[in-house]
Structure formats: structure tokens, C-alpha cells
Design a protein around this motif. Sequence first.
Motif: not given
Length: 517
Positions: A106-108, A363-365, A367-373, A378-382
Motif C-alpha cells: 500500500c502507498p506510504i 484494494s488489497i495488494p 502480495l498480501l493476497q498471496l500471503l493470505n493463501g 481466479s481467487e485474486m483481484a483484479p
Amino acid sequence: MIQHYIFLCVLTSLQSYAQAVTIGPVADLVIANAQVSPDGFIKSAVLAGGTLPGPIITGQKGDTFKINVTNHLNDETMLTSTSIHWHGLFQRHSNQMDGTAFVTQCPISPGHSFLYEFNAGDQVGTYWYHSHHGVQYCDGLRGALIIYDPQDPYSFLYDIDDESTIITLMDWYHVPSPQVQRQMVPDSVLINGVGNYPGGPDMPYAIINVQPYKRYRFRLLNMACKPNYIFSIDHHKLIIIEADGQYVEPLVVDSIQIYAAQRYSFILETNRPIDNYWVHAVPNLGANSTAILRYAGSPDVDPMIRITPNLVALQETDLHPLYPPLPMLLLEDGADVKLNIVLGKNVTNFNFLINGVQYISPSIPVLLQLLNGDMSASEMAPNGSIYSLPRNRVIEISWIPDFSPGRPHPFHLHGHKFAVIRSAGSSSYNYINPVLRDTVNTGFLGDRVTIRFITDNPGPWLLHCHIDWHLYSGMALVFAEASRDVAASQPLSNSSKQLCPIYDSLPQQNFSLPPPN
């Protein structure tokens, strides 16, 4: 009083460029708004380290970079959050430091800091840094990043390689980036942060000072948001030895067409009569720009007008790597995964499409989606813009001829270098000695540019057009590379974890591109 104020703004700008501030590999970098007038027109900008372009960040091969970025932005006509991408650096085992907003972080937020810490490994050469949040770098946040090589195989060919031999090209706009119309032509071209615009005040040219009978390694960077430039220096040959951080076999040319985000090193011998010589940067849109190559001992005057035919222009197919690519990249039928890219445009909202899908930042980077499992595309955005890639495979990407507007599109792949198997303007495939680089011109209708790379760097990596307005309006996708190996290769730091909660708590700025004019 107004004239005095304009003079001070111009003087401040010229002083900062001439001093060529150098920092790194460990440094603080403050991002703040300031009034600047690099071409004589005063406007608010987003600056790194208080200068335009930002300070030169330098290091030696193998250094660990620690750049603590502090956000002091407060001008709400532009984005006030930020992120910094280290263009061309692979970020092995440090994907979270890639600086790509909503892909790796996410941005600083304003009033906060983030420490970018990464080791560039064996990478050497000419790179740069810029904001990777919206079109913010078009407001000024960009600068050179140089990694020097103590074992440079070409060191015997030149005498001088320092901050004085860096040449930056960029476009400049007189309105904040969110107000720039889609078809707008840049107001000026800046060479080393100095330019002029039609109808504007007389501005001194950028001066590149040299000593007679020396050999210089110049590092040329296109840090523009949009144009490509044809670069040349009157009555001087350019010997190219590097493209995008990769050594190439020496190639002698008269001119270099350099696309957004590309870099070249060339050797120039100051063996001409002591005098002043024009330096040209001719954009594919907008007015030309010039600087002066000034030999020591020559008068402080403008150069003579010389007609210099550019008999030998750079052709990408003439570039060949000094060190050959891995053999697995060069097998004619050796691609494990082939991906065709078709560029398009939504005729309703005029945004860009890749394979029928407009990239919209999640809205969720990623990388964080990957680390969340979330492991499958097909499970990830966008949705529709994520492409899963297996590890240690040869990936071949081809841009299919299409009718997409705004060509030529320079495409950049994060996290990798790639072999350009087929270049724009060529109908042949090179499986012997293709140039390696990280940003490629994909050409015009009829071209079928093809690249190959190896998936040896787990993480989400953006592939996008580096015309920043095209990226912002959808011309991008994300490779989720070796998804199951991401967590093991790079545990998320506490400081990375804190970015999103802070950013999400702020009122969001919703800038959208104006419709075509």
C-alpha cells in the motif's frame, strides 16, 4: 516582486541540477511538494530530496540499499500518498520492496516513513527510481540510480564515469498530473532538469562539461511519462556498451532512439576541435530540446548550427549481449508457457485493455493476497488481470498486431530481465544472441515483438506499458510467479504490514483521467 520571485525559482532549480546531489546506498529521502520552474513556468511539483530530478542514488556491486522514504506531501491537487519503485532491480527475496502500489504494497501515507531495504545482488549498471502510485512520477518524483561495477569489463575503454556523466530526459507538464488530458502534448522536454517551452522566457541550456581528449562513459536515461526521444550529439559518435543494466557488445551509432524507462550507457571520445556542440533530444511528440556539450577552453556561447546527418541510427536488432543468455532461453521450441498479448481500448470509457480486460488496482495488494493463501488467479483481484506462472520455466510473451491507439508502447517487466527474441521493425527471430533488457518497444501495427524470461523469482510482478497514462488507464497485468513459494522466499516485514491499515484509514483521493480532448 513577481519578476524577482520567478528569478529565484529558476535560479534554485538550475543550482540544484548543476550540483548533482548524490546519496546512497544508505540515505534518507524526503518526498515533499515545492514550487519549481525548470522551463521558466512556475508550478507545484512532487520532489524527491528537494530537487528535480531527484538526487542520484549510487552504490557498488553487492551493496545493500537502505533508503528511508519520508512522505511530507500536502498539495491535494496531486496525490499525497506515495511509493517508490526501483526500476530494473529484480528484488530477489525482497518483492515487498519493489515499491509498486497495490501490487507489492500500500502507498506510504502523508506524515509517515517506510524503509526500503534490499540487496541488488550481482546487478550493476544504470537504473532509476520513481513513484509507482497513479501518475505521480509525472509531477516530478524520479531520479537516477547507478550501481558501479568494480570489475567493469569495459573500464579500459573510458576515463570518466561519475555523476557528471548522467544525462536524464523527461517530459514536463504545466498542470498537475491528474489534470493532464489523455492526448495532451508535453509542455517541454527537460534535459538534466532544464528545458524551455514555446512562448516562454529565455532559459539557459543544460551544460555538459567535458575535457578535451578524454573518454567518457555517459549514462542516458529516459525518465519520461510519455515520449520517446532520438538522442544525438553533433559531430560525435556514441559507442553503446549497456542497455537497461545489461552489458552489450560495443556498438557505434550516431543516434539513439530511447523509449520511456529505457537506459543506455555509451562511450564518447572528446576528440573534436575545442568548441561547443549541440546535444539533441527530439521527441516523438512535442517540441525538440537541446543542451550543450562544452569542451573546456571553449567560449561561453551557443554552438554553431551544424547539420549532422544521423547516418547510423540504433537498431535494437544490432544489440547483442556481452555475456550470452542461458541456453534454455534460446531453444527455438523451448518455451514452456506461451502468452499472447492483445492490446485494445474500451470504446465507451476510452480505457486500455489487455486481452479484453482493463487493469484496475485492487484494494488489497496482490502480495498480501498471496500471503493470505489466495493461490489461484481466479481467487485474486483484479480479476482477469492476474496470470499464474510456474517456477523455473521459460515464458514467452508475444504482442499480437492490433489496432490499439497510442503506439508505440514501451513495456516493462518487474522482477526480471528478458531476451528480446523478436524486435519491433523486424520480422526475424533471434535464438542466438538476442539483447537482454527490462523495457522493450512493442512497435506498430504489423510488429509481433516477442520476449522470453525465466520464472526464477517468486512473487507478484507487474508487466505494463511505461507510458504512465496508459498504465493508469488499464494497460497492465500481474504475473503471480511461483505463488506457493512466495511466503518462504520473503516473510513480510512488520513495517510492510503497517502500510495498509494506515493508508486505509485516510480519506481516499479519487482522481480519474479526463476524457479525450
